[in-house]
Write a protein that holds these residues in place. Structure first.
Motif, PDB file in Angstrom:
ATOM      1  N   LYS A   1     105.427  -1.382  63.664  1.00 22.59           N
ATOM      2  CA  LYS A   1     105.137  -2.709  63.093  1.00 22.59           C
ATOM      3  C   LYS A   1     103.625  -2.925  63.020  1.00 22.59           C
TER       4      LYS A   1
ATOM      5  N   PRO B   1      95.858  -5.462  64.561  1.00 29.55           N
ATOM      6  CA  PRO B   1      94.737  -6.093  63.868  1.00 29.55           C
ATOM      7  C   PRO B   1      94.570  -7.554  64.324  1.00 29.55           C
ATOM      8  N   PRO B   2      93.354  -8.112  64.142  1.00 29.05           N
ATOM      9  CA  PRO B   2      93.067  -9.465  64.670  1.00 29.05           C
ATOM     10  C   PRO B   2      93.994 -10.570  64.164  1.00 29.05           C
ATOM     11  N   THR B   3      94.573 -10.397  62.965  1.00 30.38           N
ATOM     12  CA  THR B   3      95.446 -11.465  62.458  1.00 30.38           C
ATOM     13  C   THR B   3      96.921 -11.180  62.719  1.00 30.38           C
TER      14      THR B   3
ATOM     15  N   PHE C   1      92.477 -17.791  65.444  1.00 31.52           N
ATOM     16  CA  PHE C   1      93.070 -17.048  66.560  1.00 31.52           C
ATOM     17  C   PHE C   1      92.029 -16.952  67.667  1.00 31.52           C
TER      18      PHE C   1
ATOM     19  N   GLU D   1     102.456  -0.880  60.132  1.00 29.98           N
ATOM     20  CA  GLU D   1     102.872  -1.495  58.864  1.00 29.98           C
ATOM     21  C   GLU D   1     101.963  -2.682  58.527  1.00 29.98           C
ATOM     22  N   PHE D   2     101.689  -3.505  59.532  1.00 29.19           N
ATOM     23  CA  PHE D   2     100.838  -4.676  59.324  1.00 29.19           C
ATOM     24  C   PHE D   2      99.411  -4.243  58.995  1.00 29.19           C
TER      25      PHE D   2
ATOM     26  N   GLN E   1      93.081 -21.568  59.620  1.00 25.44           N
ATOM     27  CA  GLN E   1      93.733 -20.715  60.613  1.00 25.44           C
ATOM     28  C   GLN E   1      92.700 -20.231  61.614  1.00 25.44           C
TER      29      GLN E   1
ATOM     30  N   VAL F   1      99.806 -13.706  63.762  1.00 24.89           N
ATOM     31  CA  VAL F   1     100.535 -14.563  62.832  1.00 24.89           C
ATOM     32  C   VAL F   1     102.012 -14.170  62.763  1.00 24.89           C
ATOM     33  N   VAL F   2     102.308 -12.891  62.984  1.00 28.34           N
ATOM     34  CA  VAL F   2     103.698 -12.414  62.954  1.00 28.34           C
ATOM     35  C   VAL F   2     104.493 -13.061  64.094  1.00 28.34           C
TER      36      VAL F   2
ATOM     37  N   GLU G   1     104.810 -16.839  63.475  1.00 33.38           N
ATOM     38  CA  GLU G   1     105.741 -17.167  62.386  1.00 33.38           C
ATOM     39  C   GLU G   1     107.034 -17.819  62.898  1.00 33.38           C
TER      40      GLU G   1
ATOM     41  N   ALA H   1      99.174  -3.252  55.501  1.00 37.64           N
ATOM     42  CA  ALA H   1      99.299  -4.413  54.611  1.00 37.64           C
ATOM     43  C   ALA H   1      97.998  -5.206  54.504  1.00 37.64           C
ATOM     44  N   VAL H   2      97.138  -5.166  55.537  1.00 44.04           N
ATOM     45  CA  VAL H   2      95.848  -5.860  55.463  1.00 44.04           C
ATOM     46  C   VAL H   2      94.714  -4.877  55.120  1.00 44.04           C
TER      47      VAL H   2
END
Lengths: 138, 131
Positions: free
Chosen positions: A14, A46-48, A81, A17-18, A79, A51-52, A55, A21-22
């Motif tokens: 995961k 990753p730093p964001t 973090f 995958e994330f 946003q 959010v997963v 969610e 995606a970024v």
């Protein structure tokens, strides 16, 4: 305050995958050996990525009938973090949502939702703060 | 490292495929990010990139620059303008990362994130903590 969301187990695939995606290229997100050499127990999210995990708590908010929020009218305003430590694969994270502010502005509503995310030991990992703008009817 | 130094500059190409991939990876399936009809019906000019995708990619040049010397301990943005992603032509997003504040063992990196000649993120600040 909402009830804590179900625990989220951070999987290595995961994280990868994330990261893809970024558009990330850092080997810390993909290669456990590189992450290990840098002192982490597995690949670093990753730093964001938080959010997963956040969610699930935002879904609680949007599903709240009293909130009356139309998903297709929600625009993300801000946003943030704030991390105590990075998230790594293998972490079991639990997020708890609190709505900290609701404002009306020219027919739109601004909702600030703060999700505090802790690990399996209960130690703070990250707080994710979202400001959502719910656009009024035209 | 001094205040004002540009530490990284990078251009990202986004397509509708990028948005679908991000939707799957993040779990954010708001249809305004993949359906023109839904976007238009709520008064938007077309399909937009997820703000969180723009936020997520904008920090990557900082992550690459940092390597294993430290980590991102705080990251905040305001979403000030949408990134419209054309079905055929996609969208190009440019990131410039500049040192804003230098402290003992930490620094604030300020991001300028542009699409179509305008900034799309406001107050985009990354705090890095050195290991």
């Amino acid at each position: 305050m909402f009830a804590p969301a179900p625990a989220y187990l951070v999987g290595r695939e995961k994280v990868r995958e994330f990261a893809r995606a970024v558009h990330s290229t850092s080997p810390l997100h993909y290669d456990p050996a590189v992450a290990s050499a840098a002192g982490y127990s597995d690949v670093v999210a990753p730093p964001t990525f938080a959010v997963v995990v956040q969610e699930a708590t935002l879904a609680q908010l949007l599903a709240e009938p009293d909130a009356g929020i139309d998903f297709s009218r929600v625009v993300h305003g801000e946003q943030r973090f704030s991390y105590t430590r990075p998230i790594v694969a293998g972490d079991e994270l639990t997020a708890t949502l609190a709505v900290t502010s609701i404002k009306s502005l020219g027919g739109h509503s601004m909702v600030t939702a703060e999700s505090s995310i802790v690990d399996a030991s209960g130690a703070h990992v990250v707080t994710a703060i979202s400001t959502l703008v719910v656009r009024g009817e035209e | 490292m001094r205040v004002g130094d540009v530490i990284a500059e990078q251009t990202f190409g986004l397509s509708r495929d990028s948005l679908v991939r991000y939707a799957g990876a993040s779990g954010d399936f708001n249809p305004i990010h993949y359906r023109d009809d839904v976007a238009l019906s709520v008064g938007l000019p077309g399909v937009l990139a997820h703000g969180m995708l723009t936020m997520g990619l904008a920090v990557q040049p900082v992550v690459d620059w940092l390597g294993d010397r430290g980590w991102v301990s705080d990251y905040q943005v305001r979403f000030t303008r949408p990134v419209l992603v054309h079905a055929a032509d996609g969208a190009t997003v440019t990131v410039i990362a500049k040192v804003g504040v230098v402290e003992e063992g930490a620094a604030r990196i300020d991001l300028t994130v542009m699409f179509g000649g305008e900034t799309v993120l406001g107050k985009a600040q990354v705090r890095v903590t050195f290991a």
